[in-house]
Every structure is written in C-alpha cells, then in structure tokens.
Design a protein around this motif. Structure first.
Motif, PDB file in Angstrom:
ATOM      1  N   ARG A  95     -10.239   5.075  -0.794  1.00  0.00           N
ATOM      2  CA  ARG A  95     -11.061   4.111  -1.535  1.00  0.00           C
ATOM      3  C   ARG A  95     -12.453   4.066  -0.945  1.00  0.00           C
ATOM      4  O   ARG A  95     -13.438   4.207  -1.631  1.00  0.00           O
TER       5      ARG A  95
ATOM      6  N   LYS B  54       1.560  -2.308  -1.692  1.00  0.00           N
ATOM      7  CA  LYS B  54       1.052  -1.336  -0.715  1.00  0.00           C
ATOM      8  C   LYS B  54       0.906   0.049  -1.323  1.00  0.00           C
ATOM      9  O   LYS B  54      -0.072   0.751  -1.076  1.00  0.00           O
ATOM     10  N   GLN B  57      -2.048   0.080  -3.587  1.00  0.00           N
ATOM     11  CA  GLN B  57      -3.305   0.086  -2.832  1.00  0.00           C
ATOM     12  C   GLN B  57      -3.574   1.463  -2.226  1.00  0.00           C
ATOM     13  O   GLN B  57      -4.726   1.881  -2.155  1.00  0.00           O
ATOM     14  N   ARG B  59      -2.788   4.096  -3.658  1.00  0.00           N
ATOM     15  CA  ARG B  59      -2.976   4.985  -4.816  1.00  0.00           C
ATOM     16  C   ARG B  59      -1.877   6.011  -4.999  1.00  0.00           C
ATOM     17  O   ARG B  59      -2.126   7.108  -5.462  1.00  0.00           O
TER      18      ARG B  59
END
Lengths: 229, 229
Positions: A95, B54, B57, B59
DNA sequence: TTCATACTTCGATCATAAACGAAGTATCGA
DNA sequence: TCGATACTTCGTTTATGATCGAAGTATGAA
C-alpha cells in the motif's frame, strides 16, 4: 486432507522477519555461517541458532559442519520459488510507497536466485536462447535443441553433467521483478558458473546483485545478439 | 531494500492455520461468506472477522457486500500461485507420513485452482492442447496458434473476450500435485466455464475437487484424443 | 595445555496475536 | 415495527514464540 495447516506450517516458517531475512540472504546461492546469518537477520547468535534449527527442521535449509563452523544454504529450488512467489505478492500488495534505491534497480537488473541468474539479465538471456532456437519450452521446463546442445557445449558447458542427477535439467523459475521466467535447474546453474568463470558476470563479496562486466556485455552481444540497456 | 520484511509480511498472513484454511477454501474460485469461512477455519465469527480484515488489508482477498452478507474471494492469481508454491514445500517438507485418503486422490485428479482447472485433468488438458498445436509455450504464458483460435472458438470459447482486460490471457500455473503447469489466466477460466456448461466437469456443492463426467470423458477423447486413467 | 572462537542450550522476560463473550450495527423478512 | 440474521467491534484472557544473558560444548590456534 485439508491443505490449510500444511500451508500454514510452511508459511509460518517464512513469516518471521528474522527468518525471512536469512532465507532471502541465502537466495544468493552461497553457504553462510550462522554468525553471518545472525548479522543479516539483526538478531543475537542465540536467536539465530533457534531460527536456523526451525528452518532446518522444516527442511527449508541444509546445514554442513566444518570444524566449529556451520554452513547453511537453501535446501532446494522450491524454497527459492516460494520466496519469489511471496515477493510477487509483497510487491503487489504494497500500500505504502516503497521508495526504490539504486540497489533495487541493481537487483532488478541482475541478481542470483538460488544458484542461477535472475532479473532482466537472467530473463533476457533466457529469451535470447529461445529466439536462437537453442532452447524450446516444454511444460515447466526448457528442452534443449540439438543445435542448442552444440552451441552451449561449445560455450563451455558440460551438458552431460548437467543432465545427470535428479534435479530438473532446465526448470523455469518465475522472476518476481520481470514477471516472466528465467532458466533454473542444473542448466541454469551451469550457465551461471560459466558466465562467472569467463568474468562476464561478477558477484560482489556479499549480497545478491550481480554485475554484468564490459567483457560480458560484449560477449553476450557477440554470442547471442543480446543487448541490455 | 532488504526483501526479508516484505516476504515475512506476506508469509505471516498465510502462516496462521485459520487464515490458511480460509485461503485454501477460496482456491475453489467461489465467493464465500464470512460465516462459511469461519466454519471452514474452525473459529468463531469474531475471530474470522479479524482474520478476514487482515487478509483484506494485505490485499490477498477481495470483499463484496450484498445486503448483510460479505462475500470474500482470492484477490488474484498470484495469491493462488503463492499458495501452490507453499503447498509444494509442504508436501516436500513432510517428515511424518501423511496418509492419503480418497479425497487426496480426487484432489490430485482434478481440482479448481482459483478459477481454472488443476490436477491431472488440468495438466492433461494443457498437454493435449500443446500436442495438437492449439497452444504454444511462450515465456510465462501460452500463445494461442491460429488453428487453436479456430478450434477453441469452435468449442464455444469467446476468445476475444478472454483477450480483453489486463489479466494475462493464458498464464502458466505450476501445479503442486503434478509438478508441471496447467493453463491459468483468462483462457484457463473460460475453458473451465465451457467444460462446466457442457457438463463435462462438475463441481461439488462445496470443496475444490472437480468430477470428470462420463460425457466429459467421451467429449475430451473425441475432441482432443485425451484419455485419463 | 590454555585461551579464543563458533555455536548451542537453558531459563526467564516480554510482546504479540489469536481466541471468544458481550455488545453493537446493518440488513431483511414477517 | 419488531425480531432474526450476518457480521463487526470492544475488552479481556491466554498461549505462544521471539528475545537475550548466562552458561555450556566443540573446535582450533598459539
């Protein structure tokens, strides 16, 4: 059988930053002492010792004793592949911006992957051998053509020796940075050794980046019409 | 950049048995509700919720809301590949005997891998398409020949649609059980859909194993001269 | 033989993450 | 409108594993 627990077991071994640092360092194909690995992992020798025991028990690394030294290396190519597959996810999953430095670019250009060449150089070399019809693709491996055999033997590779043994002769190893495969297996390793012995590539005293020398640049152009920016 | 921490991050997400069970279940290519995933992971809905957060987050999964239901699926093919790479290690790394049951054999024979076919059937199908010269190998993907295009369009595939979009058209996905690749990518998914729509293969109401029907056996023999024991 | 080095083992500490009961929020059917 | 369902969040507990100081073992050089 439910796969989950087995996947978790393998993944958990790689899921600790200290262990991952060690495994990543071993992607250079070299044998490393426990002290060296403690250093690259940033932990004490006691902690490193515990981690190495776990990795050995999980069969991800192999150990060889020489006097008071313990030398560790990756157990096999499958470990390298799993590390590269996770690296693909790591790169994709990011990210936050991960600023790239000159070392990143060098790693993308040419690096070791276990015992063979990865990066743009590894991939470029592989593509050139295919274009010259020295190699063909065949399943999860490469097949060497008759002309390729002559050419690569002429280049200095002991093809017969590379064919011996249980290891896949010329496997395809997915490159995390180029997203296309480079040659692995016994042939990939032999090719890398020959490039080194001709001083067309050099490895630094530590780390995984590989340097393409001037001689190497000229040599690859002459031999395979391969030019890399 | 040191790779270790990034590899560890990705690996740690897969390194928990509950999360690995969920990811493994999602290899069937279906969308699953949070409750289903809690069940297959053997944890409470609260715990499942935390794990899914999780994974999202990191991905590795994508979520889609429909009313009060949350549907989860694997984010992309790279996650599937990493899971398969870890499974290769898990199988290879096993010390203790892992008794195989009929489900294992069924999984080896034919199973889903994200959205395409894996196992002996997936690999056999891929090999047959190569032998017929409908596909050629080209880097980390397959290239469809002109004849292949005609044949597969004639078989009912919308080749143009499969070519659209950012996804690799016909990627090569290493099969943990056969150790050789099967077709992935948009083509792999389209082929699987067509086999299903012809009832040549069926998926059970849950799980990843795929059944080759009598019609499928006959159909593949007629179309590709493919016979599987 | 002694001392230094490489590495391992032991024991204790500490941080982290998974677990779930309870409570909360959003959606949907009766 | 109300009750049921799907799922999330909060707070707490518990287990686990990484960490290292201290001590031990094996090897090797002086």
């Amino acid at each position: 059988m439910n796969d989950g627990p087995y996947i978790a077991e393998a993944a958990a071994l790689m899921g600790d930053p200290a262990r991952a640092n060690m495994l990543s360092a071993m992607l250079d194909g070299r044998a490393h002492t426990a002290s060296e690995l403690a250093y690259v992992a940033g932990v004490s020798p006691q902690t490193a010792s515990a981690h190495l025991a776990k990795l050995a028990q999980g069969r991800m690394i192999a150990v060889e004793r020489q006097g008071r030294h313990r030398y560790y290396r990756l157990a096999n190519e499958e470990v390298a592949r799993a590390l590269e597959a996770l690296m693909v996810l790591a790169v994709k999953g990011a990210r936050r911006h991960r600023p790239t430095g000159p070392r990143d670019e060098a790693m993308r250009f040419a690096r070791t992957c276990y015992d063979h060449l990865a990066g743009r150089l590894g991939v470029g070399l592989t593509q050139a051998l295919i274009e010259k019809r020295y190699l063909e693709q065949n399943g999860d491996a490469f097949h060497m053509t008759r002309e390729g055999e002559a050419q690569l033997a002429g280049f200095g590779l002991d093809i017969a020796a590379a064919r011996k043994g249980r290891r896949i002769f010329a496997s395809r190893c997915l490159d995390w940075s180029e997203r296309t495969p480079h040659i692995g297996g016994a042939l990939g390793a032999a090719l890398f050794r020959e490039l080194e012995s001709r001083c067309w590539v050099t490895k630094p005293s530590d780390g995984r980046t590989v340097t393409l020398t001037k001689a190497g640049r000229a040599g690859l152009r002459d031999w395979l019409d391969l030019s890399l920016g």
